[in-house]
Every structure is written in C-alpha cells, then in structure tokens.
Write a protein that holds these residues in place. Structure first.
Motif, PDB file in Angstrom:
ATOM      1  N   SER A 191       0.832  -1.210   0.000  1.00 11.43           N
ATOM      2  CA  SER A 191       0.000   0.000   0.000  1.00 11.43           C
ATOM      3  C   SER A 191       0.864   1.255   0.000  1.00 11.43           C
ATOM      4  O   SER A 191       0.597   2.216  -0.738  1.00 11.43           O
ATOM      5  CB  SER A 191      -0.917   0.003   1.229  1.00 11.43           C
ATOM      6  OG  SER A 191      -1.835  -1.064   1.181  1.00 11.43           O
ATOM      7  N   GLY A 192       1.921   1.243   0.830  1.00 10.67           N
ATOM      8  CA  GLY A 192       2.818   2.397   0.878  1.00 10.67           C
ATOM      9  C   GLY A 192       3.539   2.624  -0.432  1.00 10.67           C
ATOM     10  O   GLY A 192       3.661   3.761  -0.912  1.00 10.67           O
ATOM     11  N   GLU A 193       4.005   1.538  -1.053  1.00  6.41           N
ATOM     12  CA  GLU A 193       4.723   1.655  -2.315  1.00  6.41           C
ATOM     13  C   GLU A 193       3.804   2.090  -3.447  1.00  6.41           C
ATOM     14  O   GLU A 193       4.234   2.808  -4.354  1.00  6.41           O
ATOM     15  CB  GLU A 193       5.394   0.322  -2.665  1.00  6.41           C
ATOM     16  CG  GLU A 193       6.546  -0.059  -1.755  1.00  6.41           C
ATOM     17  CD  GLU A 193       7.672   0.961  -1.795  1.00  6.41           C
ATOM     18  OE1 GLU A 193       7.949   1.503  -2.884  1.00  6.41           O
ATOM     19  OE2 GLU A 193       8.269   1.224  -0.739  1.00  6.41           O
ATOM     20  N   PHE A 194       2.545   1.669  -3.404  1.00  8.20           N
ATOM     21  CA  PHE A 194       1.605   2.107  -4.429  1.00  8.20           C
ATOM     22  C   PHE A 194       1.368   3.614  -4.319  1.00  8.20           C
ATOM     23  O   PHE A 194       1.252   4.314  -5.329  1.00  8.20           O
ATOM     24  CB  PHE A 194       0.277   1.364  -4.307  1.00  8.20           C
ATOM     25  CG  PHE A 194      -0.708   1.695  -5.397  1.00  8.20           C
ATOM     26  CD1 PHE A 194      -0.505   1.260  -6.690  1.00  8.20           C
ATOM     27  CD2 PHE A 194      -1.834   2.463  -5.120  1.00  8.20           C
ATOM     28  CE1 PHE A 194      -1.399   1.573  -7.696  1.00  8.20           C
ATOM     29  CE2 PHE A 194      -2.749   2.786  -6.110  1.00  8.20           C
ATOM     30  CZ  PHE A 194      -2.521   2.340  -7.414  1.00  8.20           C
ATOM     31  N   GLY A 195       1.305   4.113  -3.090  1.00  7.35           N
ATOM     32  CA  GLY A 195       1.181   5.554  -2.889  1.00  7.35           C
ATOM     33  C   GLY A 195       2.392   6.293  -3.431  1.00  7.35           C
ATOM     34  O   GLY A 195       2.254   7.371  -4.029  1.00  7.35           O
ATOM     35  N   ILE A 196       3.582   5.725  -3.246  1.00  6.73           N
ATOM     36  CA  ILE A 196       4.801   6.324  -3.787  1.00  6.73           C
ATOM     37  C   ILE A 196       4.755   6.334  -5.312  1.00  6.73           C
ATOM     38  O   ILE A 196       5.173   7.309  -5.963  1.00  6.73           O
ATOM     39  CB  ILE A 196       6.044   5.560  -3.288  1.00  6.73           C
ATOM     40  CG1 ILE A 196       6.198   5.738  -1.770  1.00  6.73           C
ATOM     41  CG2 ILE A 196       7.305   6.040  -3.998  1.00  6.73           C
ATOM     42  CD1 ILE A 196       7.331   4.927  -1.181  1.00  6.73           C
ATOM     43  N   LEU A 197       4.236   5.256  -5.893  1.00  2.00           N
ATOM     44  CA  LEU A 197       4.106   5.182  -7.350  1.00  2.00           C
ATOM     45  C   LEU A 197       3.184   6.281  -7.877  1.00  2.00           C
ATOM     46  O   LEU A 197       3.484   6.926  -8.891  1.00  2.00           O
ATOM     47  CB  LEU A 197       3.573   3.805  -7.750  1.00  2.00           C
ATOM     48  CG  LEU A 197       3.385   3.550  -9.252  1.00  2.00           C
ATOM     49  CD1 LEU A 197       4.733   3.597  -9.971  1.00  2.00           C
ATOM     50  CD2 LEU A 197       2.704   2.199  -9.484  1.00  2.00           C
ATOM     51  N   PHE A 241       5.160  10.589   3.287  1.00  4.77           N
ATOM     52  CA  PHE A 241       3.781  10.615   3.767  1.00  4.77           C
ATOM     53  C   PHE A 241       3.089   9.288   3.505  1.00  4.77           C
ATOM     54  O   PHE A 241       2.368   8.768   4.366  1.00  4.77           O
ATOM     55  CB  PHE A 241       3.019  11.752   3.074  1.00  4.77           C
ATOM     56  CG  PHE A 241       1.626  11.956   3.593  1.00  4.77           C
ATOM     57  CD1 PHE A 241       1.396  12.718   4.727  1.00  4.77           C
ATOM     58  CD2 PHE A 241       0.541  11.389   2.957  1.00  4.77           C
ATOM     59  CE1 PHE A 241       0.110  12.910   5.215  1.00  4.77           C
ATOM     60  CE2 PHE A 241      -0.747  11.565   3.428  1.00  4.77           C
ATOM     61  CZ  PHE A 241      -0.966  12.334   4.561  1.00  4.77           C
ATOM     62  N   SER A 242       3.288   8.716   2.329  1.00  6.71           N
ATOM     63  CA  SER A 242       2.629   7.462   1.962  1.00  6.71           C
ATOM     64  C   SER A 242       3.056   6.306   2.865  1.00  6.71           C
ATOM     65  O   SER A 242       2.216   5.586   3.405  1.00  6.71           O
ATOM     66  CB  SER A 242       2.938   7.115   0.503  1.00  6.71           C
ATOM     67  OG  SER A 242       2.344   5.895   0.130  1.00  6.71           O
ATOM     68  N   THR A 243       4.361   6.138   3.052  1.00  8.30           N
ATOM     69  CA  THR A 243       4.847   5.030   3.885  1.00  8.30           C
ATOM     70  C   THR A 243       4.486   5.241   5.360  1.00  8.30           C
ATOM     71  O   THR A 243       4.114   4.298   6.056  1.00  8.30           O
ATOM     72  CB  THR A 243       6.369   4.878   3.737  1.00  8.30           C
ATOM     73  OG1 THR A 243       7.011   6.140   4.011  1.00  8.30           O
ATOM     74  CG2 THR A 243       6.742   4.447   2.332  1.00  8.30           C
ATOM     75  N   SER A 244       4.598   6.488   5.826  1.00  7.99           N
ATOM     76  CA  SER A 244       4.259   6.776   7.217  1.00  7.99           C
ATOM     77  C   SER A 244       2.763   6.601   7.455  1.00  7.99           C
ATOM     78  O   SER A 244       2.347   6.171   8.537  1.00  7.99           O
ATOM     79  CB  SER A 244       4.680   8.207   7.576  1.00  7.99           C
ATOM     80  OG  SER A 244       4.361   8.517   8.913  1.00  7.99           O
ATOM     81  N   LEU A 245       1.958   6.917   6.455  1.00  2.00           N
ATOM     82  CA  LEU A 245       0.500   6.792   6.585  1.00  2.00           C
ATOM     83  C   LEU A 245       0.094   5.341   6.806  1.00  2.00           C
ATOM     84  O   LEU A 245      -0.826   5.051   7.593  1.00  2.00           O
ATOM     85  CB  LEU A 245      -0.176   7.342   5.330  1.00  2.00           C
ATOM     86  CG  LEU A 245      -1.701   7.522   5.380  1.00  2.00           C
ATOM     87  CD1 LEU A 245      -2.082   8.551   6.446  1.00  2.00           C
ATOM     88  CD2 LEU A 245      -2.226   7.960   4.015  1.00  2.00           C
ATOM     89  N   MET A 246       0.751   4.412   6.146  1.00  2.00           N
ATOM     90  CA  MET A 246       0.426   2.997   6.308  1.00  2.00           C
ATOM     91  C   MET A 246       0.907   2.474   7.671  1.00  2.00           C
ATOM     92  O   MET A 246       0.248   1.638   8.296  1.00  2.00           O
ATOM     93  CB  MET A 246       1.033   2.171   5.171  1.00  2.00           C
ATOM     94  CG  MET A 246       0.566   2.628   3.800  1.00  2.00           C
ATOM     95  SD  MET A 246      -1.228   2.858   3.690  1.00  2.00           S
ATOM     96  CE  MET A 246      -1.338   4.183   2.477  1.00  2.00           C
ATOM     97  N   ARG A 247       2.043   2.975   8.141  1.00  2.00           N
ATOM     98  CA  ARG A 247       2.476   2.621   9.497  1.00  2.00           C
ATOM     99  C   ARG A 247       1.531   3.222  10.532  1.00  2.00           C
ATOM    100  O   ARG A 247       1.263   2.617  11.573  1.00  2.00           O
ATOM    101  CB  ARG A 247       3.911   3.100   9.745  1.00  2.00           C
ATOM    102  CG  ARG A 247       4.972   2.378   8.937  1.00  2.00           C
ATOM    103  CD  ARG A 247       6.367   2.677   9.471  1.00  2.00           C
ATOM    104  NE  ARG A 247       6.684   4.093   9.403  1.00  2.00           N
ATOM    105  CZ  ARG A 247       7.295   4.676   8.383  1.00  2.00           C
ATOM    106  NH1 ARG A 247       7.638   3.954   7.319  1.00  2.00           N
ATOM    107  NH2 ARG A 247       7.567   5.965   8.404  1.00  2.00           N
TER     108      ARG A 247
END
Length: 256
Positions: A191-197, A241-247
């Motif tokens: 999910s975090g990596e998809f947000g980064i994409l 933001f994306s990776t932190s949001l999933m954590r």
C-alpha cells in the motif's frame, strides 16, 4: 482524504488531551514549516550563486557561499533538534495521562505518536511548498494544487482500505487465527509503495508542465531550477507521507 483528516484529528486529541501539549506539538510542526521555508531559501541562494557566479565580485561570492553553508547547517541542526525534542513532549504528555496501559499498548501509543507527528510535519512542509510554488508562478501553483488534491484523494482511499485490513489482523490475533508475515507486513508495504508510485506519476506531470512553461518563457531560468528542486522535495515528502500513513494505520488500529 476525509478519512485521513478524521484519523489524524482523533489521534491528536487522544494522544495529547491537554491544550498545553497540543500547543507544543503544533509549535513543533510550525518549526518544521519554518525549516522547509529555509530549505527553499537555501535552494534559491545556491541557484543564484551558480547562475551569477561570473557577474559577482570575489567578496560577494565569498559572502554568498558563506551564507549558503551557514543556512544549510542551520536547517540540518533545526531538523535534528525538532525531532529530538518531540520525544520529550511525548514523554511528558503520556505521563500526565497515564491510564494504566499495558506495555504493548504503551508501545503502540509511542509508535502512533511518532507517525502522527511525522504526518503532520510532512503536511505542513507540503503546504509551505505549495504556497512557495504559487508565489513563484501562479499558473504552476494552481496546477500543483489540483494534482496534489488528486494524489491525496488516492492516498486517502488506500489508507481507508489499509485501516480495514489492519483491523482484520487485530481481530485475527484476538481470535488466535494465524496470519502469515507475508500477508501482515506485505499488505502495508504494498500500500505504501503504491502511494509512492502515484506520487511518482504526479512528478512526471509537474516536470512536463515545468519544461513547457520554461520553454514558453513564462518561468525564468533561475525559477525553473528552484521549482525543479522544490518538486523533488515535494515528491520526497509525498513518498514519506505514503509510507508513514500505512504505518500510522497499523499503529492506529492496534491502539484503539
């Protein structure tokens, strides 16, 4: 997007129940915004040094270079002090609201607090960058706002799904239903990596618009370079933001 705002607000009120600690936390976030402004100012100063190196006297060049390294050092020191001091804020806030939590619950509360401050800091940084872009070029600033709203809408949908997934893991653990590490950790990372994409695709749109406006002469050469560095900074903030949001979703569901 509404889900993100709702969860951030509830977590802030839950972790920092007193106005004093909330005010201190907001102060730290504002310091992060000031640091972001300073970083953009450092970028502009660096650009001026490079582009006008031949037209400045030796004395002026020494002054500009000294100012550049001084401002750069101050921004790094500011980042360090801001992140270190927030630990003290957490400790005082949690001690003042001690409700007899277990060690596991206490650990999740600390994790949630770190992710909350990271997210609030990143949002503040992005807001500052958006304002800076609008100041540099109004048309580019409007495009930036429009694309960012779409990116945050996508991130909000991903986050809402991840919240449900993490709640499912919590229920499974309570019912002693085994969940593999691949599924438990992999879902959050994907999910975090998809947000980064998604944020990466937005960067392509921004760069294309920047090149077009620069080619037409609507943006000066120096401002083009500044906006380029600003876009890299903004994209890095979106990735964080994306990776932190999933954590945050994991910590939030485990501390409910």
């Amino acid at each position: 997007m509404k889900t993100i705002v709702y969860q951030l607000k509830n977590s802030l009120l839950q972790l920092f129940p007193t106005n004093r600690h909330r005010a201190i936390l907001i102060g730290l976030v504002l310091i992060a915004a000031f640091i972001s402004i300073s970083e953009l100012a450092v970028t502009k100063l660096f650009t001026d040094i490079i582009l006008h190196e031949g037209s400045r006297s030796r004395t002026q060049l020494i002054v500009y270079v000294t100012a550049f390294f001084l401002f750069f050092g101050l921004t790094r020191a500011g980042h360090y002090l801001q992140r270190i001091y927030r630990v003290n804020v957490f400790d005082k806030a949690f001690k003042s609201s001690n409700t007899g939590l277990t060690t596991t619950q206490e650990n999740w509360r600390w994790s949630l607090a770190f992710e909350l401050t990271t997210l609030l800091g990143v949002l503040t940084q992005i807001f500052v960058i958006v304002a800076f872009f609008a100041y540099i070029n109004t048309l580019f600033g409007i495009l930036n706002i429009f694309v960012l709203l779409m990116v945050f809408e996508v991130l909000g949908r991903i986050f809402a799904k991840q919240i449900e997934v993490q709640r499912g893991f919590v229920v499974a653990r309570k019912n002693k239903i085994p969940v593999s590490n691949f599924e438990r950790i992999g879902s959050r990372i994907k999910s975090g990596e998809f947000g980064i994409l998604v944020s990466g695709f937005s960067l392509i749109v921004f760069l294309a618009a920047l090149i077009y406006l620069s080619y037409k002469g609507d943006i000066s050469r120096s401002n083009t370079i500044i906006l380029f560095f600003g876009l890299r900074m903004q994209n890095s903030s979106l990735a964080t933001f994306s990776t932190s949001l999933m954590r945050f979703a994991r910590a939030r569901t485990n501390s409910e």
